[in-house]
Design an enzyme around this catalytic site. Structure first.
Site, PDB file in Angstrom:
ATOM      1  N   ARG A 195       0.846  -1.192   0.000  1.00  0.00           N
ATOM      2  CA  ARG A 195       0.000   0.000   0.000  1.00  0.00           C
ATOM      3  C   ARG A 195       0.883   1.243   0.000  1.00  0.00           C
ATOM      4  O   ARG A 195       1.999   1.226   0.510  1.00  0.00           O
ATOM      5  CB  ARG A 195      -0.885   0.028   1.257  1.00  0.00           C
ATOM      6  CG  ARG A 195      -2.018  -0.972   1.235  1.00  0.00           C
ATOM      7  CD  ARG A 195      -2.923  -0.820   2.447  1.00  0.00           C
ATOM      8  NE  ARG A 195      -2.296  -1.277   3.667  1.00  0.00           N
ATOM      9  CZ  ARG A 195      -1.753  -0.506   4.585  1.00  0.00           C
ATOM     10  NH1 ARG A 195      -1.759   0.821   4.445  1.00  0.00           N
ATOM     11  NH2 ARG A 195      -1.193  -1.010   5.668  1.00  0.00           N
TER      12      ARG A 195
ATOM     13  N   TYR B  30      -1.250  -3.706  -6.962  1.00  0.00           N
ATOM     14  CA  TYR B  30      -1.088  -4.418  -5.685  1.00  0.00           C
ATOM     15  C   TYR B  30      -2.434  -4.424  -4.919  1.00  0.00           C
ATOM     16  O   TYR B  30      -3.111  -3.393  -4.830  1.00  0.00           O
ATOM     17  CB  TYR B  30       0.026  -3.777  -4.838  1.00  0.00           C
ATOM     18  CG  TYR B  30      -0.032  -4.273  -3.423  1.00  0.00           C
ATOM     19  CD1 TYR B  30       0.424  -5.550  -3.110  1.00  0.00           C
ATOM     20  CD2 TYR B  30      -0.625  -3.520  -2.423  1.00  0.00           C
ATOM     21  CE1 TYR B  30       0.295  -6.051  -1.829  1.00  0.00           C
ATOM     22  CE2 TYR B  30      -0.754  -4.004  -1.138  1.00  0.00           C
ATOM     23  CZ  TYR B  30      -0.293  -5.269  -0.845  1.00  0.00           C
ATOM     24  OH  TYR B  30      -0.444  -5.767   0.423  1.00  0.00           O
TER      25      TYR B  30
ATOM     26  N   LYS C  17      -9.720  -2.331   1.705  1.00  0.00           N
ATOM     27  CA  LYS C  17      -9.345  -1.197   2.554  1.00  0.00           C
ATOM     28  C   LYS C  17     -10.163   0.048   2.172  1.00  0.00           C
ATOM     29  O   LYS C  17     -10.565   0.830   3.030  1.00  0.00           O
ATOM     30  CB  LYS C  17      -7.856  -0.909   2.413  1.00  0.00           C
ATOM     31  CG  LYS C  17      -6.972  -2.093   2.795  1.00  0.00           C
ATOM     32  CD  LYS C  17      -7.219  -2.538   4.202  1.00  0.00           C
ATOM     33  CE  LYS C  17      -6.258  -3.641   4.617  1.00  0.00           C
ATOM     34  NZ  LYS C  17      -6.498  -4.090   5.986  1.00  0.00           N
TER      35      LYS C  17
ATOM     36  N   HIS D  20     -10.664  -2.313  11.627  1.00  0.00           N
ATOM     37  CA  HIS D  20      -9.589  -3.174  11.145  1.00  0.00           C
ATOM     38  C   HIS D  20      -9.416  -4.299  12.173  1.00  0.00           C
ATOM     39  O   HIS D  20      -8.454  -4.284  12.955  1.00  0.00           O
ATOM     40  CB  HIS D  20      -8.318  -2.320  11.018  1.00  0.00           C
ATOM     41  CG  HIS D  20      -7.206  -2.960  10.262  1.00  0.00           C
ATOM     42  ND1 HIS D  20      -5.904  -2.538  10.363  1.00  0.00           N
ATOM     43  CD2 HIS D  20      -7.187  -3.978   9.375  1.00  0.00           C
ATOM     44  CE1 HIS D  20      -5.135  -3.267   9.568  1.00  0.00           C
ATOM     45  NE2 HIS D  20      -5.893  -4.147   8.965  1.00  0.00           N
TER      46      HIS D  20
ATOM     47  N   SER E 188      -1.504  -3.826  10.575  1.00  0.00           N
ATOM     48  CA  SER E 188      -1.175  -4.779   9.517  1.00  0.00           C
ATOM     49  C   SER E 188       0.056  -5.593   9.912  1.00  0.00           C
ATOM     50  O   SER E 188       1.004  -5.062  10.497  1.00  0.00           O
ATOM     51  CB  SER E 188      -0.848  -4.026   8.231  1.00  0.00           C
ATOM     52  OG  SER E 188      -1.863  -3.105   7.952  1.00  0.00           O
TER      53      SER E 188
ATOM     54  N   CYS F 266       0.603  -7.907  12.115  1.00  0.00           N
ATOM     55  CA  CYS F 266       0.884  -8.167  13.538  1.00  0.00           C
ATOM     56  C   CYS F 266       0.261  -9.477  13.989  1.00  0.00           C
ATOM     57  O   CYS F 266       0.127  -9.729  15.183  1.00  0.00           O
ATOM     58  CB  CYS F 266       0.309  -7.056  14.406  1.00  0.00           C
ATOM     59  SG  CYS F 266       1.292  -5.569  14.411  1.00  0.00           S
TER      60      CYS F 266
ATOM     61  N   ASP G  24      -9.536  -9.774   9.080  1.00  0.00           N
ATOM     62  CA  ASP G  24      -8.996  -8.427   8.814  1.00  0.00           C
ATOM     63  C   ASP G  24      -9.969  -7.291   9.099  1.00  0.00           C
ATOM     64  O   ASP G  24      -9.548  -6.233   9.533  1.00  0.00           O
ATOM     65  CB  ASP G  24      -8.525  -8.354   7.356  1.00  0.00           C
ATOM     66  CG  ASP G  24      -7.606  -7.162   7.090  1.00  0.00           C
ATOM     67  OD1 ASP G  24      -6.737  -6.870   7.939  1.00  0.00           O
ATOM     68  OD2 ASP G  24      -7.761  -6.515   6.045  1.00  0.00           O
TER      69      ASP G  24
ATOM     70  N   ARG H 143       1.853 -12.357  -0.440  1.00  0.00           N
ATOM     71  CA  ARG H 143       0.505 -12.679   0.037  1.00  0.00           C
ATOM     72  C   ARG H 143      -0.050 -13.966  -0.540  1.00  0.00           C
ATOM     73  O   ARG H 143       0.341 -14.390  -1.622  1.00  0.00           O
ATOM     74  CB  ARG H 143      -0.453 -11.552  -0.397  1.00  0.00           C
ATOM     75  CG  ARG H 143      -0.089 -10.168   0.130  1.00  0.00           C
ATOM     76  CD  ARG H 143      -0.501 -10.017   1.552  1.00  0.00           C
ATOM     77  NE  ARG H 143      -0.118  -8.732   2.104  1.00  0.00           N
ATOM     78  CZ  ARG H 143      -0.859  -8.066   2.996  1.00  0.00           C
ATOM     79  NH1 ARG H 143      -1.999  -8.553   3.414  1.00  0.00           N
ATOM     80  NH2 ARG H 143      -0.424  -6.929   3.503  1.00  0.00           N
TER      81      ARG H 143
HETATM   82  C1  OXD Z   1      -3.167  -4.531   5.550  1.00  0.00           C
HETATM   83  C2  OXD Z   1      -3.754  -5.707   4.886  1.00  0.00           C
HETATM   84  O1  OXD Z   1      -2.280  -3.882   4.994  1.00  0.00           O
HETATM   85  O2  OXD Z   1      -4.627  -6.340   5.484  1.00  0.00           O
HETATM   86  O3  OXD Z   1      -3.606  -4.249   6.669  1.00  0.00           O
HETATM   87  O4  OXD Z   1      -3.388  -6.004   3.747  1.00  0.00           O
HETATM   88 MN    MN Z   2      -5.286  -5.377   7.278  1.00  0.00          MN
END
Ligand code: OXD
Ligand code: MN
Length: 632
Positions: free
Chosen positions: A97, A245, A254, A274, A297, A299, A322, A414
């Site tokens: 991102r 991406y 998002k 989130h 993100s 974690c 998420d 990913r």
């Molecule tokens: C993030 C994702 O960046 O879930 O939080 O991809």
């Molecule tokens: Mn996320």
């Protein structure tokens, strides 16, 4: 167009003065596409001038055609070791991102940017005026789809037909986006059946890399210099240019579910967060309880959402990893949540049979991998996966071995897998009313000073703990290194309006009569000792923390807790450490006054600098109280 001939029907022409375009779609779609959607398609086709247009039906046949096209263009390849899995390699400039190029555009800047006294880099949201955005969009989207197909993706965020779901129509010139949206959303005819022509989110996406005769064609088309991800919450529009991406291009995730979602949620009295959602059953508990957890993100949200308990008799089931859309039931006051997504867009590195065995059972069929390494036997590999004796090719296509001195997989590589692959998917994961939420967790990667778990004292304190979340920077965005960054509610990159007003929105639930406010906890699996070693085993052992939380919810605070300056922490007797050796309990829960004095200082500075006069007074009061408790 491609092999879609069987199912497609050319049903009308989209005209500009000079060109005639055909739109292909299944007969069912062709007969029912609402005029406002056709208008949206035509307006954009006239500006971006794609070679042709296809309205997606979401079928398996269509997915197969798209994947064949990606393979033909050299963007994807099949992974013969698994069933229906593909590997995609992006341009190395388009891997995450891009927060610095992400904007919210509204009539008034004040609705987006808090009045901080000294705002710094990485403080979001960025704002752009509507007219500046219009100019940029007109300039960038002019002819930007030349030579490409414009796909029209109807999609539902949330179970199709739930009153909490939202429908979007995404236009894109990226077949990779079509394939990914099919996994991550409910895409196609079913979404169109439920669309309200006066109320759908208009999503526009282009990789910004037209095919021009004589110009070499990039295998992964993108336009990093001109990338922009913009949101117009007042008119429910999303515009994304230049990046393929996922976080920038799968606009349901998002952009819709969090940025526009949080804006809608404030207007309509709910929360778009989130957060993962999990169900947990304990041998000591009368029923399954659901918990939502907000971590920044990368974690470990996916790991927690799919946790395999190390304690016997416990069961965790996954609702989502998420995003959570939460609302208080207006009859009973119960907080409930739906997962608006339909799949997992998880970070691959670090995922293995011991950190997340459930993910390893989820991701080896029907999955598109992006930027992981590959093995000579047609499989994938990434850092943290069990060693392989196969030859490895890294994410950039170079031969790789452990001595290469580089990473085989990009740290933000990913897997994109359907939720239904998950063997512990909760039976209520698509419940139209949402699952009841009894606790909310906030957390982050905090190597120093923050105890394993603490409970908040009351609702204002809960909102304060969300506000003051901090975590080490992640590879999911463009940041480098391990600096600890503020990330309120894990929403810093995703909030769709003024962060101070967002805090206020959370606070006001505490004033509403009749709401069953959930208990709130802060967790930190990542505290390190003086030797830089993690003090807590994490992963499956995190069930021990959930167990204590369940006891706190269930038996009216029966599990014992002691009050510390930062919150309520477990007594040793109330916490199940059976079978775990070498836990330095005192250190894991130590509240170090110099650390916390410094923490309060940096929080005060962060909030003054970035939120300033928009900071609700209740939160200043909470900060003062924390400081006083630390000094006492
Ligand atoms: C993030 C994702 O960046 O879930 O939080 O991809
Ligand atoms: Mn996320």
């Amino acid at each position: 167009m491609y092999a879609l001939k069987q199912s497609q029907r050319i049903f009308r022409t989209a005209v500009s003065q000079r060109r005639l375009l055909t739109i292909s779609a299944s007969p069912r779609i062709a007969n029912t596409l609402p005029g406002k959607i056709t208008q949206f398609i035509e307006d954009n086709a006239n500006r971006s001038k794609p070679r042709n247009i296809h309205v997606c039906d979401g079928s398996e046949n269509e997915f197969n055609v798209i994947m064949s096209k990606l393979m033909e263009d050299g963007m994807a390849r099949n992974l013969p070791k698994y069933d229906n899995c593909y590997l995609v390699q992006t341009d190395p400039r388009d891997v995450a991102r891009v927060e610095s190029r992400t904007f919210i555009s509204t009539t008034r800047k004040d609705d987006v940017v808090p009045h901080g006294q000294n705002p710094g880099v990485g403080v979001l949201p960025n704002w752009m005026s509507l007219s500046d955005l219009d100019n940029i969009v007109n300039e960038r989207f002019h002819n930007c789809m030349n030579g490409r197909t414009m796909y029209v993706i109807p999609f539902s965020m949330g179970p199709v037909g739930s009153k909490y779901s939202k429908i979007g129509i995404q236009l894109t010139d990226s077949p990779y986006v079509v394939a990914s949206m099919r996994t991550m959303t409910r895409m196609g005819e079913a979404a169109l059946d439920h669309v309200d022509p006066d109320d759908f989110v208009r999503c526009l996406h282009s990789v910004g890399d037209p095919i021009v005769p004589g110009k070499p064609v990039n295998k992964w088309p993108c336009n990093p210099e001109k990338t922009i991800i913009a949101h117009k919450p007042e008119t429910n529009e999303i515009i994304s240019f230049g990046s393929g991406y996922g976080g920038n291009s799968l606009l349901g995730k998002k952009c819709l579910a969090l940025r526009l979602g949080s804006y809608m949620a404030r207007e309509q009295g709910w929360l778009a967060e989130h957060m993962l959602i999990l169900g947990v059953t304990s041998p000591h508990s009368s029923k399954k309880r659901y918990i939502a957890a907000a971590f920044p993100s990368a974690c470990g949200k996916t790991n927690l959402a799919m946790l395999t308990p190390k304690l016997p008799g416990y069961k965790v089931e996954c609702v989502g990893d998420d995003i959570a859309w939460l609302h208080f039931d207006n009859k009973t006051g119960q907080l409930r949540a739906i997962n608006p997504e339909n799949g997992f867009f998880g970070v691959a590195p670090g995922t293995n049979a011991s950190t997340n065995p459930v993910a390893m059972k989820t991701i080896f069929n029907d999955t598109v991998f992006t930027n992981v390494a590959s093995t000579a036997d047609g499989g994938v590999w990434w850092e943290g996966m069990e060693p392989t004796n196969q030859k490895i090719t890294d994410w950039k296509g170079q031969e790789w071995n452990p001595k290469s001195g580089t990473l085989a997989a990009h740290p933000n590589s990913r897997f994109t897998s359907p939720a239904t692959n998950c063997p512990i998917l909760d039976e209520r994961w698509e419940d139209a009313e949402g699952v009841p939420i009894d606790a909310i967790l906030f957390g982050g990667r905090r190597p120093e000073g923050i105890p394993l778990v603490y409970e908040t004292f009351n609702w204002d304190h809960s909102v304060f703990v969300g506000t003051t979340m901090r975590s080490e920077a992640t590879a999911a965005a463009e940041f480098k290194g391990k600096t600890v960054m503020n990330d309120p509610f894990a929403m810093r990159p995703f909030v769709g309006y003024n962060m101070g007003q967002y805090f206020q929105h959370w606070l006001q639930f505490g004033q509403q009569p009749g709401l069953k406010l959930p208990k709130v906890f802060h967790v930190n699996w990542f505290r390190k000792d003086a030797q830089n070693k993690f003090m807590w085993p994490g992963f499956g052992d995190n069930i021990r923390v959930l167990d204590w939380i369940l006891k706190r919810i269930e038996n009216n605070n029966s599990a014992d807790a002691v009050s510390t300056p930062v919150g309520l922490v477990p007594t040793r007797d109330s916490f199940n450490l059976n079978g775990l050796d070498n836990i330095n309990w005192e250190e894991l829960f130590r509240i170090d006054r110099p650390f916390w004095t410094e923490e309060v200082g940096s929080l005060r500075k962060y909030l003054n600098d970035n939120i300033g006069s928009d900071l609700p007074k209740e939160l200043t009061e909470q900060l003062n109280q924390l400081e006083a408790r630390i000094k006492a």
